[in-house]
Motif scaffolding. Structure first.
Motif, mmCIF file in Angstrom:
data_model
loop_
_atom_site.group_PDB
_atom_site.id
_atom_site.type_symbol
_atom_site.label_atom_id
_atom_site.label_comp_id
_atom_site.label_asym_id
_atom_site.label_seq_id
_atom_site.Cartn_x
_atom_site.Cartn_y
_atom_site.Cartn_z
ATOM 1 N N UNK A 14 35.847 8.914 -16.255
ATOM 2 C CA UNK A 14 34.483 9.241 -15.852
ATOM 3 C C UNK A 14 33.512 8.576 -16.821
ATOM 4 N N UNK A 15 32.631 7.738 -16.267
ATOM 5 C CA UNK A 15 31.570 7.133 -17.071
ATOM 6 C C UNK A 15 30.302 7.909 -16.754
ATOM 7 N N UNK A 16 29.726 8.508 -17.779
ATOM 8 C CA UNK A 16 28.543 9.347 -17.604
ATOM 9 C C UNK A 16 27.468 8.885 -18.587
ATOM 10 N N UNK A 17 26.322 8.524 -18.075
ATOM 11 C CA UNK A 17 25.210 8.020 -18.892
ATOM 12 C C UNK A 17 25.629 6.834 -19.757
ATOM 13 N N UNK A 18 26.441 5.959 -19.190
ATOM 14 C CA UNK A 18 26.833 4.744 -19.890
ATOM 15 C C UNK A 18 27.893 4.920 -20.956
ATOM 16 N N UNK A 19 28.528 6.088 -21.019
ATOM 17 C CA UNK A 19 29.587 6.329 -21.997
ATOM 18 C C UNK A 19 30.762 7.020 -21.305
ATOM 19 N N UNK A 20 31.926 6.924 -21.912
ATOM 20 C CA UNK A 20 33.102 7.594 -21.364
ATOM 21 C C UNK A 20 32.959 9.092 -21.626
ATOM 22 N N UNK A 21 33.069 9.888 -20.561
ATOM 23 C CA UNK A 21 32.957 11.342 -20.685
ATOM 24 C C UNK A 21 34.186 11.901 -21.401
ATOM 25 N N UNK A 22 34.083 13.152 -21.850
ATOM 26 C CA UNK A 22 35.196 13.764 -22.579
ATOM 27 C C UNK A 22 36.263 14.330 -21.641
ATOM 28 N N UNK A 23 36.140 14.042 -20.364
ATOM 29 C CA UNK A 23 37.142 14.495 -19.405
ATOM 30 C C UNK A 23 37.419 13.383 -18.395
ATOM 31 N N UNK A 24 38.584 13.462 -17.803
ATOM 32 C CA UNK A 24 38.951 12.590 -16.702
ATOM 33 C C UNK A 24 39.393 13.468 -15.551
ATOM 34 N N UNK A 25 39.587 12.866 -14.394
ATOM 35 C CA UNK A 25 39.962 13.626 -13.206
ATOM 36 C C UNK A 25 41.240 13.060 -12.602
ATOM 37 N N UNK A 26 42.217 13.921 -12.396
ATOM 38 C CA UNK A 26 43.426 13.517 -11.698
ATOM 39 C C UNK A 26 43.031 13.216 -10.258
ATOM 40 N N UNK A 27 43.380 12.046 -9.758
ATOM 41 C CA UNK A 27 42.926 11.594 -8.443
ATOM 42 C C UNK A 27 43.782 12.105 -7.292
ATOM 43 N N UNK A 28 44.705 13.003 -7.556
ATOM 44 C CA UNK A 28 45.585 13.519 -6.511
ATOM 45 C C UNK A 28 44.946 14.752 -5.878
#
Length: 172
Positions: free
Chosen positions: A92-106
């Motif tokens: 997850x890119x949020x406000x031009x930076x990598x967020x502290x979480x990701x999302x499982x795409x399943x």
């Protein structure tokens, strides 16, 4: 002394002893073969990578460079990568930076990979139409739960995924 050894003869093996040995060996192999999956079921597999997590990789298995990622993607983009257990996971890119979480795409409904829809700013499951908000929270079923969270940290020029610890911030 050599004479005593040469006079020693092993007793001949009877048919009954041979058949008992073969039967015991066969039963032993069957029992071990039957118990192996049971034992494997009760011993949980290791998560791999220790507590440090895994470096996010692209489709070819190469580590994803944070500097290249931020230079080539929009300030609020979602980028698909190989995550924990090899599952497709969004960085997850949020406000031009990598967020502290990701999302499982399943998808939590039937396991389809959920693509990011840039135009509508949400995830849409192609299998049964479930929709998820930009943070992975389910907004339309039939999916029963939100997309699974993973921790994402920047480690040098790489993104490192690890299992999510703590409460789900989307539920508040």
């Amino acid at each position: 002394m050599t004479e005593a050894v040469s006079n020693f003869e092993a007793p001949p093996m009877s048919r009954r002893v041979l058949l008992n040995a073969l039967l015991s060996g066969s039963v032993g192999v069957v029992v071990v073969g039957a118990l192996y999956p049971v034992v494997k079921y009760f011993i949980p597999p290791s998560a791999g990578g220790g507590g440090e997590g895994l470096i996010a990789q692209d489709a070819l298995g190469k580590p994803i460079s944070v500097s290249e990622l931020l230079a080539t993607h929009a300030a609020t983009d979602r980028v698909l990568a190989q995550g924990l257990k090899g599952d497709p996971t969004y960085i997850v890119i949020d406000n031009g930076a990598v967020a502290n979480y990701g999302l499982n795409a399943v998808c939590t409904h039937l396991g389809c990979v959920v693509p990011w829809n840039v135009g509508e700013n949400l995830f849409k499951c192609p299998c049964h139409g479930s929709q998820y908000a930009a943070n992975g929270k389910v907004i339309r079923g039939p999916a029963p739960r939100s997309l699974e969270l993973v921790s994402a940290t920047v480690d040098g020029d790489n993104v490192r995924f690890s299992p999510w610890q703590g409460p789900d911030f989307r539920e508040t």
